[in-house]
Write an enzyme that holds these catalytic residues in place. Sequence first.
Site, PDB file in Angstrom:
ATOM      1  N   GLY A 262       0.737  -1.262   0.000  1.00 42.70           N
ATOM      2  CA  GLY A 262       0.000   0.000   0.000  1.00 42.70           C
ATOM      3  C   GLY A 262       0.766   1.311   0.000  1.00 42.70           C
TER       4      GLY A 262
ATOM      5  N   ILE B 223       0.482   5.949   4.573  1.00 41.84           N
ATOM      6  CA  ILE B 223       0.913   5.413   5.868  1.00 41.84           C
ATOM      7  C   ILE B 223       1.939   4.298   5.621  1.00 41.84           C
ATOM      8  CG2 ILE B 223       0.139   4.264   7.979  1.00 41.84           C
ATOM      9  CD1 ILE B 223      -2.626   5.743   7.478  1.00 41.84           C
TER      10      ILE B 223
ATOM     11  N   TYR C 124     -10.211   2.052  10.907  1.00 46.95           N
ATOM     12  CA  TYR C 124     -10.676   3.374  11.322  1.00 46.95           C
ATOM     13  C   TYR C 124     -11.873   3.218  12.260  1.00 46.95           C
ATOM     14  CZ  TYR C 124     -12.385   8.059  11.382  1.00 46.95           C
ATOM     15  OH  TYR C 124     -12.807   9.266  11.828  1.00 46.95           O
TER      16      TYR C 124
ATOM     17  N   TYR D   5     -18.319   8.448   6.114  1.00 46.17           N
ATOM     18  CA  TYR D   5     -17.331   7.392   5.872  1.00 46.17           C
ATOM     19  C   TYR D   5     -17.916   6.278   4.998  1.00 46.17           C
ATOM     20  CZ  TYR D   5     -12.949   4.978   6.929  1.00 46.17           C
ATOM     21  OH  TYR D   5     -11.722   4.372   6.844  1.00 46.17           O
TER      22      TYR D   5
ATOM     23  N   LYS E 152     -14.435  -1.748   7.346  1.00 40.99           N
ATOM     24  CA  LYS E 152     -13.488  -1.759   8.475  1.00 40.99           C
ATOM     25  C   LYS E 152     -13.980  -2.691   9.588  1.00 40.99           C
ATOM     26  CE  LYS E 152     -10.307   1.026   6.919  1.00 40.99           C
ATOM     27  NZ  LYS E 152      -9.148   0.397   6.260  1.00 40.99           N
TER      28      LYS E 152
HETATM   29  P1  NAI Z   1      -3.188   5.543   0.381  1.00 45.14           P
HETATM   30  O1  NAI Z   1      -4.144   5.960  -0.699  1.00 45.14           O
HETATM   31  O2  NAI Z   1      -1.856   6.152   0.366  1.00 45.14           O
HETATM   32  O3  NAI Z   1      -3.052   3.936   0.410  1.00 45.14           O
HETATM   33  C1  NAI Z   1      -4.052   3.058  -0.033  1.00 45.14           C
HETATM   34  C2  NAI Z   1      -3.331   1.999  -0.850  1.00 45.14           C
HETATM   35  O4  NAI Z   1      -4.187   0.910  -1.236  1.00 45.14           O
HETATM   36  C3  NAI Z   1      -2.738   2.571  -2.165  1.00 45.14           C
HETATM   37  O5  NAI Z   1      -1.347   2.359  -2.211  1.00 45.14           O
HETATM   38  C4  NAI Z   1      -3.453   1.747  -3.222  1.00 45.14           C
HETATM   39  O6  NAI Z   1      -2.707   1.579  -4.426  1.00 45.14           O
HETATM   40  C5  NAI Z   1      -3.678   0.437  -2.469  1.00 45.14           C
HETATM   41  N1  NAI Z   1      -4.621  -0.446  -3.146  1.00 45.14           N
HETATM   42  C6  NAI Z   1      -5.849  -0.127  -3.654  1.00 45.14           C
HETATM   43  N2  NAI Z   1      -6.391  -1.216  -4.236  1.00 45.14           N
HETATM   44  C7  NAI Z   1      -5.503  -2.233  -4.073  1.00 45.14           C
HETATM   45  C8  NAI Z   1      -5.500  -3.609  -4.459  1.00 45.14           C
HETATM   46  N3  NAI Z   1      -6.536  -4.161  -5.147  1.00 45.14           N
HETATM   47  N4  NAI Z   1      -4.416  -4.372  -4.162  1.00 45.14           N
HETATM   48  C9  NAI Z   1      -3.351  -3.834  -3.489  1.00 45.14           C
HETATM   49  N5  NAI Z   1      -3.309  -2.544  -3.096  1.00 45.14           N
HETATM   50  C10 NAI Z   1      -4.372  -1.756  -3.390  1.00 45.14           C
HETATM   51  O7  NAI Z   1      -3.955   5.898   1.737  1.00 45.14           O
HETATM   52  P2  NAI Z   1      -3.681   5.549   3.278  1.00 45.14           P
HETATM   53  O8  NAI Z   1      -4.491   6.515   4.053  1.00 45.14           O
HETATM   54  O9  NAI Z   1      -2.226   5.436   3.530  1.00 45.14           O
HETATM   55  O10 NAI Z   1      -4.411   4.140   3.437  1.00 45.14           O
HETATM   56  C11 NAI Z   1      -3.815   3.028   4.022  1.00 45.14           C
HETATM   57  C12 NAI Z   1      -4.774   2.327   4.969  1.00 45.14           C
HETATM   58  O11 NAI Z   1      -5.009   3.152   6.112  1.00 45.14           O
HETATM   59  C13 NAI Z   1      -6.149   2.003   4.383  1.00 45.14           C
HETATM   60  O12 NAI Z   1      -6.584   0.746   4.870  1.00 45.14           O
HETATM   61  C14 NAI Z   1      -6.992   3.103   4.976  1.00 45.14           C
HETATM   62  O13 NAI Z   1      -8.372   2.770   5.009  1.00 45.14           O
HETATM   63  C15 NAI Z   1      -6.383   3.166   6.364  1.00 45.14           C
HETATM   64  N6  NAI Z   1      -6.736   4.359   7.139  1.00 45.14           N
HETATM   65  C16 NAI Z   1      -6.575   5.595   6.592  1.00 45.14           C
HETATM   66  C17 NAI Z   1      -6.961   6.711   7.291  1.00 45.14           C
HETATM   67  C18 NAI Z   1      -6.864   8.065   6.668  1.00 45.14           C
HETATM   68  O14 NAI Z   1      -7.534   8.984   7.147  1.00 45.14           O
HETATM   69  N7  NAI Z   1      -6.045   8.252   5.640  1.00 45.14           N
HETATM   70  C19 NAI Z   1      -7.519   6.622   8.669  1.00 45.14           C
HETATM   71  C20 NAI Z   1      -7.581   5.274   9.168  1.00 45.14           C
HETATM   72  C21 NAI Z   1      -7.216   4.187   8.413  1.00 45.14           C
END
Ligand code: NAI
EC number: 1.3.1.9
Length: 282
Positions: A26, A33, A161, A171, A178
């Site tokens: 990711g 993150i 989350y 959300y 989640k």
């Molecule tokens: P981000 O957009 O940087 O990361 C999300 C990642 O998921 C991306 O790298 C994307 O390419 C990947 N992805 C999407 N579809 C995919 C697939 N089929 N196979 C493999 N990878 C795939 O955003 P962030 O915020 O770093 O998200 C990371 C995690 O943190 C997620 O689970 C998100 O729900 C969670 N999170 C984020 C919060 C926020 O406010 N940004 C708060 C709490 C949790």
Amino acid sequence: MDEAIRGFYFNTMYNLLKGKKGIIFGALDPNSIAWQTAERVHQEGGIFVLTNVPAAMRLGSIDVLAKTTGAQVIAADATSVDDLEHLVDQAMEVLGGKIDFVLHSIGMSVNVRKGRHYTDQDYDFTQKGWEVSALSFHKVLQVLYKKKAMNPWGSIVALSYMAAQRVFPDYNDMADNKAYLESVARSFGYFFGKEQQVRVNTISQSPTPTRAGSGVKGFDEFIAFAEKMAPLGNASALDCANYIVVMFSDLTRKITLQNLYSDGGFSNIGVSQEVMKMFEKQ
Ligand code: NAI
């Protein structure tokens, strides 16, 4: 983040992950993150493979991260069991043995992206978002489990989350995803713990300005509200990365089946004095 605090984190290394091998899902761009986690894991002596979907690799800058952390990038769609099997086999070959840590940092709601309200979902979108954001975690766990790819006392973390427990109207269907994700961590974590001595946990993170986060309607207002509610303020991506490092380390060997909060205290607050002030009569 305050530069002095950032400098403190980045200059403070404990070798917590020396000799440990892992897979990080990711990392899209420096806000992700997973990106911040990869940097911190690298500083703590861990080695790892980075993975993402091919489309994200084209859009993002994962190669830059791979270079600075000495990681190999292996493409995988986390909804595809074939891709995950190939990824795990390749990772063990590249890293020279079984795996000690895995970060699942994947989330996406098609309903959110397409502006569909929670009460007006397109169920094909719902299904796709669930497969990417929630079921993919079960698939990752099942592939690792069946291949016996994890070392004893290994640690697997997925990101969640608080909308899994409480209502945050915008959300959308990610709240349900989640809740499912956290349940999978507990249910699979039982078998992983009993049979392979592997830990499975979720970390429930503050709203964080990333590609995935910013897609949520009213995100800027919400992040400001959470900041005023939490006694320590919102946890940044780097704060979350530090928590993940600890969860990957040997310092947390008996922590499993948990949903752990990285949120500055937000989850236990009813109301803060700062927010009350906003409603004082002029
Ligand atoms: P981000 O957009 O940087 O990361 C999300 C990642 O998921 C991306 O790298 C994307 O390419 C990947 N992805 C999407 N579809 C995919 C697939 N089929 N196979 C493999 N990878 C795939 O955003 P962030 O915020 O770093 O998200 C990371 C995690 O943190 C997620 O689970 C998100 O729900 C969670 N999170 C984020 C919060 C926020 O406010 N940004 C708060 C709490 C949790």
